[in-house]
Design an enzyme around this catalytic site. Sequence first.
Site, short mmCIF file in Angstrom:
data_model
loop_
_atom_site.label_atom_id
_atom_site.label_comp_id
_atom_site.label_asym_id
_atom_site.label_seq_id
_atom_site.Cartn_x
_atom_site.Cartn_y
_atom_site.Cartn_z
N ARG A 16 7.05 13.01 7.47
CA ARG A 16 7.61 12.02 8.38
C ARG A 16 7.96 10.75 7.77
O ARG A 16 8.94 10.57 7.99
CB ARG A 16 6.54 11.64 9.34
CG ARG A 16 6.54 12.56 10.52
CD ARG A 16 5.10 12.76 11.07
NE ARG A 16 4.38 13.50 10.13
CZ ARG A 16 4.36 14.71 9.97
NH1 ARG A 16 4.72 15.68 10.68
NH2 ARG A 16 3.46 15.34 9.08
N THR A 17 7.13 10.30 6.76
CA THR A 17 7.47 9.09 6.43
C THR A 17 8.38 8.98 5.45
O THR A 17 9.43 8.22 5.49
CB THR A 17 6.13 8.38 5.50
OG1 THR A 17 5.24 8.55 6.48
CG2 THR A 17 6.22 6.90 5.40
N LYS B 266 4.56 12.54 -18.40
CA LYS B 266 4.13 12.24 -19.84
C LYS B 266 3.22 11.20 -19.81
O LYS B 266 2.94 10.96 -21.03
CB LYS B 266 5.33 12.12 -20.39
CG LYS B 266 6.63 12.75 -20.69
CD LYS B 266 7.74 12.40 -21.24
CE LYS B 266 9.13 12.76 -20.65
NZ LYS B 266 10.30 12.11 -21.33
N ARG C 256 4.89 5.57 -1.70
CA ARG C 256 3.73 6.23 -1.09
C ARG C 256 2.73 6.69 -2.59
O ARG C 256 3.28 7.45 -3.45
CB ARG C 256 3.69 7.46 -0.29
CG ARG C 256 2.55 7.80 -0.10
CD ARG C 256 2.39 9.24 0.76
NE ARG C 256 2.54 8.61 2.13
CZ ARG C 256 2.62 9.30 3.44
NH1 ARG C 256 2.17 10.58 3.40
NH2 ARG C 256 2.68 8.80 4.31
N HIS D 77 -1.02 1.63 5.88
CA HIS D 77 0.32 2.30 6.42
C HIS D 77 0.99 1.60 7.27
O HIS D 77 1.10 2.03 8.42
CB HIS D 77 -0.06 3.87 6.64
CG HIS D 77 0.99 4.79 6.61
ND1 HIS D 77 2.12 4.53 6.38
CD2 HIS D 77 0.75 5.99 7.02
CE1 HIS D 77 2.99 5.49 6.74
NE2 HIS D 77 2.29 6.67 7.02
#
Length: 300
Positions: A52-53, A80, A101, A129
Amino acid sequence: MHDLVSIRDLGKKDVEAVLSEAARMEKMPPKKSGELLRGKLVSTMFFEPSTRTNMSFQAAAKRLGAKLMTFYPSVSSTAKGETLGDTIRMIDGYVDAIVLRHPYEGAARYAADLAEHPVINAGDGGNQHPTQTLLDLYTIKKLKGKISGLRVSLMGDLKHARTMRSLLYGLGMFGADVNLVSPSALRMDEEVIRETKGMFGINVSQTSDINLKGVDVLYVCRIQKERFQDKYEGEKMQKEFRVDLEALRGAPEDLAILHPLPKVEEIPPEVDSDPRAKYFEQAKNGVPVRMAVLYLASKG
Ligand code: CP
């Protein structure tokens, strides 16, 4: 607004400004909204899974006319061993806004301190959030016409769910009455409750019994079973803290059932067709709310 890291960075007037901008975005014809961020570049950087986000931020950026640059950690130099700080500094030099995120609590604040362009927190570990809270408040206001004075039950794993902590704060800001419903082992951190009550003077009660009488909004989240050492214990709690058609018998006709999604067992599929289930509509509201956030951040 420049960065958006925590709902605590916003005052009530700021939140109201986002909600009213989101309402404007929702009504705006695509031809008009598509001009607002034309020529801008937005990077989505998701170091954790999301449906969703991630998708609604992409939809929001595109609907505003911005171009997207998606960062894929597994095929980047993160693989890396490049640090988050160096990665943020690089991307900040390429784009006009970053949506991040990350599994580490505090990662968004760290990135925002490093970057010159706006950083929007799309979830940092178990911490914050904020755009989820904004879309939750937007949804409640849209469904009920107000937030103040509503009786809102937050139910599920209130110990681990970042969405619930932010939402309690947002509901406090707007003067809702909140009932926290969870197994006693999964209660919300007392400090978070004390802070919200102290700041906003709202009523917050706690219980382990599901009682939907007189409830305006039932906000459900899943029991995070993966956090239990004894998996059986988590499964047992999930069976008790489940909203099925039986649990909804006798619940108010105008109850709104919300959930940040993804839902697993806490709401079975037969509830989806109940007119009180509003969680898909809630997820859809993520687009205008995130359009508003990107637009306001670009202006701020
Ligand atoms: N509600 C929410 O944050 O969902 P995603 O993890 O799918 O983005």
